[in-house]
Design an enzyme around this catalytic site. Sequence first.
Site, PDB file in Angstrom:
ATOM      1  CG  HIS A 203      -0.169   0.264   2.512  1.00  0.00           C
ATOM      2  ND1 HIS A 203       0.475  -0.742   3.176  1.00  0.00           N
ATOM      3  CD2 HIS A 203       0.069   1.386   3.227  1.00  0.00           C
ATOM      4  CE1 HIS A 203       1.059  -0.267   4.251  1.00  0.00           C
ATOM      5  NE2 HIS A 203       0.850   1.028   4.314  1.00  0.00           N
TER       6      HIS A 203
HETATM    7  C1  UD1 Z   1      -1.201   5.883   5.514  1.00  0.00           C
HETATM    8  C2  UD1 Z   1       0.186   6.321   5.909  1.00  0.00           C
HETATM    9  C3  UD1 Z   1       1.158   5.162   5.767  1.00  0.00           C
HETATM   10  C4  UD1 Z   1       0.672   3.952   6.541  1.00  0.00           C
HETATM   11  C5  UD1 Z   1      -0.758   3.627   6.171  1.00  0.00           C
HETATM   12  C6  UD1 Z   1      -1.270   2.541   7.074  1.00  0.00           C
HETATM   13  C7  UD1 Z   1       0.782   8.671   5.439  1.00  0.00           C
HETATM   14  C8  UD1 Z   1       1.577   9.568   4.559  1.00  0.00           C
HETATM   15  N1  UD1 Z   1       0.699   7.389   5.036  1.00  0.00           N
HETATM   16  O1  UD1 Z   1      -1.152   5.501   4.156  1.00  0.00           O
HETATM   17  O2  UD1 Z   1       2.421   5.534   6.272  1.00  0.00           O
HETATM   18  O3  UD1 Z   1       1.504   2.869   6.232  1.00  0.00           O
HETATM   19  O4  UD1 Z   1      -1.589   4.793   6.321  1.00  0.00           O
HETATM   20  O5  UD1 Z   1      -2.226   1.758   6.451  1.00  0.00           O
HETATM   21  O6  UD1 Z   1       0.266   9.095   6.443  1.00  0.00           O
HETATM   22  N2  UD1 Z   1      -8.793   5.383   1.867  1.00  0.00           N
HETATM   23  C9  UD1 Z   1     -10.025   4.784   1.938  1.00  0.00           C
HETATM   24  N3  UD1 Z   1     -10.546   4.559   3.173  1.00  0.00           N
HETATM   25  C10 UD1 Z   1      -9.914   4.894   4.319  1.00  0.00           C
HETATM   26  C11 UD1 Z   1      -8.659   5.511   4.234  1.00  0.00           C
HETATM   27  C12 UD1 Z   1      -8.116   5.743   2.992  1.00  0.00           C
HETATM   28  O7  UD1 Z   1     -10.653   4.478   0.926  1.00  0.00           O
HETATM   29  O8  UD1 Z   1     -10.458   4.643   5.418  1.00  0.00           O
HETATM   30  C13 UD1 Z   1      -8.202   5.607   0.520  1.00  0.00           C
HETATM   31  C14 UD1 Z   1      -8.397   7.023   0.005  1.00  0.00           C
HETATM   32  O9  UD1 Z   1      -8.585   6.963  -1.378  1.00  0.00           O
HETATM   33  C15 UD1 Z   1      -7.057   7.669   0.281  1.00  0.00           C
HETATM   34  C16 UD1 Z   1      -6.095   6.501   0.135  1.00  0.00           C
HETATM   35  O10 UD1 Z   1      -6.802   5.360   0.608  1.00  0.00           O
HETATM   36  O11 UD1 Z   1      -6.771   8.717  -0.596  1.00  0.00           O
HETATM   37  C17 UD1 Z   1      -4.820   6.666   0.940  1.00  0.00           C
HETATM   38  O12 UD1 Z   1      -5.140   6.924   2.299  1.00  0.00           O
HETATM   39  P1  UD1 Z   1      -4.122   7.778   3.209  1.00  0.00           P
HETATM   40  O13 UD1 Z   1      -4.611   7.795   4.597  1.00  0.00           O
HETATM   41  O14 UD1 Z   1      -3.800   9.070   2.560  1.00  0.00           O
HETATM   42  O15 UD1 Z   1      -2.782   6.981   3.134  1.00  0.00           O
HETATM   43  P2  UD1 Z   1      -2.482   5.434   3.302  1.00  0.00           P
HETATM   44  O16 UD1 Z   1      -2.092   4.897   1.975  1.00  0.00           O
HETATM   45  O17 UD1 Z   1      -3.577   4.772   4.037  1.00  0.00           O
HETATM   46  N1  UDP Z   2      -3.023  -5.350   9.311  1.00  0.00           N
HETATM   47  C1  UDP Z   2      -4.320  -5.800   9.560  1.00  0.00           C
HETATM   48  N2  UDP Z   2      -5.088  -6.171   8.486  1.00  0.00           N
HETATM   49  C2  UDP Z   2      -4.623  -6.151   7.207  1.00  0.00           C
HETATM   50  C3  UDP Z   2      -3.293  -5.691   6.980  1.00  0.00           C
HETATM   51  C4  UDP Z   2      -2.528  -5.302   8.052  1.00  0.00           C
HETATM   52  O1  UDP Z   2      -4.753  -5.839  10.705  1.00  0.00           O
HETATM   53  O2  UDP Z   2      -5.383  -6.517   6.284  1.00  0.00           O
HETATM   54  C5  UDP Z   2      -2.210  -4.904  10.472  1.00  0.00           C
HETATM   55  C6  UDP Z   2      -0.900  -5.624  10.630  1.00  0.00           C
HETATM   56  O3  UDP Z   2      -1.036  -6.770  11.430  1.00  0.00           O
HETATM   57  C7  UDP Z   2      -0.031  -4.556  11.307  1.00  0.00           C
HETATM   58  C8  UDP Z   2      -0.596  -3.263  10.799  1.00  0.00           C
HETATM   59  O4  UDP Z   2      -1.870  -3.556  10.225  1.00  0.00           O
HETATM   60  O5  UDP Z   2      -0.222  -4.597  12.709  1.00  0.00           O
HETATM   61  C9  UDP Z   2       0.305  -2.660   9.748  1.00  0.00           C
HETATM   62  O6  UDP Z   2      -0.322  -1.560   9.185  1.00  0.00           O
HETATM   63  P1  UDP Z   2      -0.046  -1.076   7.714  1.00  0.00           P
HETATM   64  O7  UDP Z   2       0.617  -2.142   6.926  1.00  0.00           O
HETATM   65  O8  UDP Z   2      -1.329  -0.526   7.206  1.00  0.00           O
HETATM   66  O9  UDP Z   2       0.883   0.187   7.943  1.00  0.00           O
HETATM   67  P2  UDP Z   2       2.460   0.375   8.160  1.00  0.00           P
HETATM   68  O10 UDP Z   2       2.890  -0.512   9.267  1.00  0.00           O
HETATM   69  O11 UDP Z   2       3.127   0.084   6.854  1.00  0.00           O
HETATM   70  O12 UDP Z   2       2.574   1.821   8.488  1.00  0.00           O
END
Ligand code: UD1
Ligand code: UDP
Length: 356
Positions: A203
């Site tokens: 992601h």
């Molecule tokens: C964010 C964090 C990343 C983290 C991840 C955890 C930043 C810069 N990035 O990335 O470090 O690893 O969270 O999962 O803060 N969206 C939905 N539903 C939601 C949330 C998001 O559909 O509930 C979609 C939206 O289109 C959004 C995109 O996902 O634009 C990205 O969401 P965003 O929160 O900006 O960043 P993540 O990729 O989730």
């Molecule tokens: N995780 C979860 N469900 C999923 C994918 C990840 O519960 O489908 C949990 C995973 O066990 C870990 C955390 O989400 O604890 C990691 O989050 P993510 O990969 O979104 O973010 P990052 O760690 O890269 O910031």
Amino acid sequence: MRVLTVVGNRPQFIKAAAVSHQLRAVAEEELVHTGQHYDDELSRVFFEELALPAPDRQLGLGSGSNAHQTARMLAALEPVLADSRPDVVLVYGDTNSTLAGGLAGAQGGFAVAHVEAGMRSFDRAMPEELNRVLTDHLASLLLCSSQTAVDNLVAERATGAVELVGDVMVDVAELLRPRALARTEALERAGVVPGEYLLATAHRAGTVDDPERLAALVELLCSLPGPVVLPLHPRTRKRLEAAQLLDRLLGAAAIVLCAPLGYLDFSALLCHARAVVTDSGGVQKEAYLAGVRCLTLRESTEWVETVALGWNTLVGLDRETVRAALQAPLPQDHPPLYGDGHAGERVVAALTLPRR
Ligand code: UD1
Ligand code: UDP
């Protein structure tokens, strides 16, 4: 003692679960949810499964570019902080919610504590690296998961007090591992059997935002020896749809595509996997804790110890490197890298006890 905690994303809910209850036993905590993650499967499920206290304030700020999202959070947090006047603002990890909480706190004249301080991938192209570095230099209390993180902060001459507390995700993983291991229905739903499948997640912006890299990711996933269970993050789903690549994954017989999973189902799949393929930070660490081989779809990592020991391999998006890494023998050594499962207690003590 009043602590205002800012969370907003899936990994932060998991980290806060190791701290909030213990903190509330000795101090007042106000939990603020920025709304960066808002889908039930990225937010509500973790509050329920991990019994995290419900947010005291929901800012409901939603998605946007990094700059817009962070700016909206800053604007929304300023009056919340002025109203709450906490003794300390507590933030976790490296997301936009982390930086916004840290910056709003410091600008408001409040002490800021950062959990998972000092982690470095040294790749400034990643938004997470910028968020971590900036938050560390705003914080007055830097709570570290590893000695490497402590050393990074010392090398950068960070001005806050640095303390090695261990990693709060270890607390949660260790506490819930027996339940996760027994949760075989998660494997049944995915149609896989222990030890005979891969678990994949992707992601990060660097993996999925550029259409060429996204296409390389899809081809890599399709080339893996299946079955490959792939819980799809909404960012990735949207990018795949925009690039018309989702059908390629849906049509690949070896790929088991599913919605993002709750913590217990995901942990069950992780603990029983033959190997994990991921660009996540937290998942690399959890694979190590579970003694499962990890292939990291990046060129750098902040969890460097897992690579040095041979449990984690940085494979980028290169199919040959992946093939070789999957066949390499697993290392014998598996020391406890990130603490003893009691990091939450140390975080609470560091926040609430007078500083030595
Ligand atoms: C964010 C964090 C990343 C983290 C991840 C955890 C930043 C810069 N990035 O990335 O470090 O690893 O969270 O999962 O803060 N969206 C939905 N539903 C939601 C949330 C998001 O559909 O509930 C979609 C939206 O289109 C959004 C995109 O996902 O634009 C990205 O969401 P965003 O929160 O900006 O960043 P993540 O990729 O989730
Ligand atoms: N995780 C979860 N469900 C999923 C994918 C990840 O519960 O489908 C949990 C995973 O066990 C870990 C955390 O989400 O604890 C990691 O989050 P993510 O990969 O979104 O973010 P990052 O760690 O890269 O910031």
